[in-house]
Design a protein around this motif. Structure first.
Motif, PDB file in Angstrom:
ATOM      1  N   ASP A  72      -2.942  -2.956  11.112  1.00 44.83           N
ATOM      2  CA  ASP A  72      -1.789  -3.325  10.269  1.00 44.83           C
ATOM      3  C   ASP A  72      -0.518  -2.624  10.750  1.00 44.83           C
ATOM      4  N   TYR A 114      -1.817   8.945  10.051  1.00 43.49           N
ATOM      5  CA  TYR A 114      -3.029   8.503  10.742  1.00 43.49           C
ATOM      6  C   TYR A 114      -3.401   9.495  11.849  1.00 43.49           C
ATOM      7  N   ARG A 125      -8.531  -1.003  10.500  1.00 45.55           N
ATOM      8  CA  ARG A 125      -7.691  -1.944   9.747  1.00 45.55           C
ATOM      9  C   ARG A 125      -6.290  -1.368   9.544  1.00 45.55           C
ATOM     10  N   GLN A 126      -6.218  -0.082   9.156  1.00 44.06           N
ATOM     11  CA  GLN A 126      -4.918   0.564   8.976  1.00 44.06           C
ATOM     12  C   GLN A 126      -4.133   0.573  10.290  1.00 44.06           C
ATOM     13  N   VAL A 165      -9.655   7.171   7.784  1.00 44.67           N
ATOM     14  CA  VAL A 165      -8.763   6.382   8.632  1.00 44.67           C
ATOM     15  C   VAL A 165      -9.581   5.216   9.163  1.00 44.67           C
ATOM     16  N   THR A 216       0.857  -1.172   0.000  1.00 43.40           N
ATOM     17  CA  THR A 216       0.000   0.000   0.000  1.00 43.40           C
ATOM     18  C   THR A 216       0.897   1.227   0.000  1.00 43.40           C
ATOM     19  N   ARG A 260       3.700   6.699   8.495  1.00 44.17           N
ATOM     20  CA  ARG A 260       2.326   6.190   8.528  1.00 44.17           C
ATOM     21  C   ARG A 260       1.619   6.663   9.792  1.00 44.17           C
ATOM     22  N   ASP A 301       1.022   3.249   2.243  1.00 47.81           N
ATOM     23  CA  ASP A 301       1.509   3.372   3.612  1.00 47.81           C
ATOM     24  C   ASP A 301       2.745   2.514   3.878  1.00 47.81           C
ATOM     25  N   ASN A 302       2.702   1.232   3.446  1.00 44.75           N
ATOM     26  CA  ASN A 302       3.790   0.336   3.853  1.00 44.75           C
ATOM     27  C   ASN A 302       4.878   0.129   2.806  1.00 44.75           C
TER      28      ASN A 302
END
Length: 617
Positions: free
Chosen positions: A224, A317, A220-221, A217, A139, A313, A141-142
């Motif tokens: 993870d 958030y 789940r985010q 937001v 993603t 990340r 993000d990661n």
């Protein structure tokens, strides 16, 4: 249509074209696009059309024109294998205890040794919704970017390079708009700048744009993030115990927050929900956990490249939580949705016209918007206003079909208007004569799962034809079964109202249960209605009717797909005739002959069955 697009290319204009089914609009925009010699971005509403254009239509037109242009297919990052994450989870992730998940990861590993493009769409060994996919894709993000150990063989990077070097790139609206947002915030760009941008299935753009121009937001985010944080702590930074504590705290806060909502999935108004005391306590705990993780990661910056990405990340958030919880801003819809395991909080702009038009102004290009459903009441104003298209040329090209002889529109006379008085048994009683007269070969389209499921319980006992119900199998498999049966009835909701192409005598009747007004409790619709009211407008006329008209046009478009197709469109909603606004719907539909008499509709269908039998003999 090709001439209008050619003019837009030469003069760097915007053109909006409604081209009915069967006009050949795909060829009409591909020919001038390829002949232009310009860098072209072609964006579609679905991945299915993306694949069709790239693998079938584009090579055909390119060869016919004798133009050796380079074409590329570019999808979102979730469609490409991430070798680094696959290796991480397959060999380092001690938390995985599910044998099915481990088996699927092994299958992905086996496929990874064979694939050249890393396109997940090629992966036939696991289901489309497999739980393994988030473990083997990245993603925003990661992704570690250039710091990734596997960057040199990154499939996403290779696909982007191909797109950058190609003359024509096929993308989808989600990817195009994600790129637009990335350019806005200055992090980079997925799609290279172009001189010509073509949007097919353009009617989907306004709503997709609204989702990308907002903020969200989810638990789940956060969950993870906690897992990735714990893995870095256990593998790279074992001396920093606070990282493990931060991961535990974040995971617990996210799980506890989900428990504050009902067990069944739901959507609702976040402005109202956020005022509940229990929810406010949950938000406070979430913010504390995010803040603690942020502070702990900040102290370890520079010790691990992956932790540095996790810190970014966490920061995003933290910022998103602040925005979605500040529910006082006007011009936005604040809403939430839950799944069985997670909660997502959203803030969505009600109007994307300013930002979308600004992006078009920033890119010196020609813009083409086309679809079979753009007009409302024979005007393009609704669509153009939504995207801020002030100076666009417009063109309407009706289908070349002979609707006068090929089709019939039937609105039953003796049926209660939609509402509490309309029982599923009454709806079925009205529809059954047409289903029998057509020998099955019918789509029964619904605006709610509730009515679909009620009809699904009643119908099989009433007819001798196969009955297929949405949700009992994947969409593609259901369509294959429907076509193979040749005399089946398919019961379906929203996802079958568009993008479904069944030609020939396999389908001769489309029944729609009622005018497809969106549910009044849908959060984004609620916010648009309230915003329209505050501006002194008429929400029903300006918001609800245009949206319902476009949806009805899509559903009606399932019936006649070819010059040889014939059939009846049955709309089980007397408001089409009894209410003044019904004329707006009728004027937006193809010019079919109309009847309110059941006998005429069944005779029309019976004649098609007779013709088919005589042809077979």
């Amino acid at each position: 249509m090709a001439a209008a697009i050619g003019d837009a290319i030469v003069n760097k204009k915007q053109v909006v074209i409604e081209a009915g089914t069967g006009t050949g609009k795909t060829f009409a925009y591909l020919v001038p696009a390829i002949e232009s010699g310009k860098k072209v971005i072609l964006s579609t509403g679905t991945k299915a059309l993306q694949e069709q254009l790239f693998h079938r239509d584009l090579p055909l037109i390119r060869d016919a024109l004798g133009k050796p242009i380079d074409i590329a297919l570019l999808k979102g990052r979730a469609n490409y294998l991430c070798s680094y994450r696959l290796e991480q989870h397959l060999f380092q992730q001690s938390e995985i205890r599910d044998p099915v998940l481990i088996d699927e990861l092994v299958r992905v590993k086996r496929w990874s040794n064979e694939t050249e493009d890393g396109d997940i769409g090629e992966l036939a060994d696991i289901a489309e919704d497999s739980r393994a996919l988030p473990y083997v894709t990245s993603t925003v993000d990661n992704c570690l970017g250039k710091d990734c150990p596997d960057f040199a063989k990154c499939y996403l990077t290779k696909a982007r390079k191909k797109a950058k070097d190609a003359d024509l790139v096929v993308v989808n609206h989600h990817l195009f708009l994600a790129d637009m947002v990335l350019k806005d915030v200055g992090f980079g760009e997925l799609i290279p700048d172009a001189q010509l941008v073509v949007f097919d299935e353009a009617h989907q753009l306004p709503d997709i744009a609204a989702s990308y121009f907002g903020e969200n937001v989810s638990t789940r985010q956060l969950s993870d993030l906690s897992k990735d944080l714990r893995r870095v702590y256990l593998t790279e930074l074992k001396d920093t115990k606070q990282l493990g504590k931060a991961a535990d705290m974040l995971e617990k806060a996210a799980a506890d927050f989900r428990l504050l909502f009902g067990a069944d999935p739901e959507r609702g108004n976040w402005r109202n929900k956020s005022q509940e005391q229990a929810i406010q306590v949950g938000i406070e705990r979430l913010n504390d956990a995010i803040g603690f993780g942020y502070d702990v990661m900040k102290l370890a910056i520079g010790r691990s490249k992956e932790l540095d990405v996790l810190f970014e990340r966490g920061a995003s958030y933290k910022s998103a939580m602040k925005k979605v919880c500040d529910v006082g801003a006007l011009g936005f819809s604040y809403w939430y949705e839950t799944t069985k395991r997670h909660v997502a909080l959203h803030i969505t702009p009600l109007n994307v016209a300013e930002r979308f038009s600004q992006h078009m102004d920033d890119l010196t290009a020609s813009w083409v918007f086309t679809s079979a459903t753009l007009q409302v009441g024979e005007k393009f104003d609704h669509f153009c206003d939504q995207l801020g298209l002030k100076d666009a040329n417009t063109l309407f090209l009706p289908s070349p079909f002979d609707y006068e002889s090929q089709s019939l529109l039937y609105v039953p006379r003796k049926l209660a208007e939609p509402g509490p008085r309309l029982a599923a048994s009454d709806l079925l009683a009205a529809a059954l004569p047409l289903i029998k007269a057509s020998g099955g070969r019918c789509f029964f389209l619904f605006t709610s799962y509730r009515m679909m499921n009620q009809i699904a319980e009643l119908l099989p006992d009433q007819i001798d034809h196969p009955v297929f119900v949405q949700g009992t199998a994947p969409k593609r498999l259901l369509l294959d079964q429907f076509v193979k049966a040749g005399d089946a009835v398919l019961l379906a909701t929203a996802s079958f109202w568009e993008g479904v192409d069944v030609r020939g005598d396999t389908l001769s009747c489309v029944i729609i249960d009622k005018l497809p007004f969106a549910a009044p409790d849908e959060p984004l619709l609620q916010a648009r209605i309230e915003d329209c009211r505050l501006r002194g407008g008429d929400p029903f006329a300006e918001v609800q009717i245009p949206q319902a008209v476009l949806t009805l046009k899509q559903g009606a478009g399932r019936l006649i797909r070819d010059v040889k197709d014939q059939g009846v469109l049955m709309i089980c909603d007397g408001r089409l005739v009894s209410r003044r606004y019904g004329q707006i719907f009728l004027s937006s539909l193809p010019p079919m002959p109309r009847t309110r008499t059941e006998g005429r509709a069944t005779e029309f269908l019976a004649s098609l069955t007779t013709d088919k039998a005589e042809t077979t003999e």
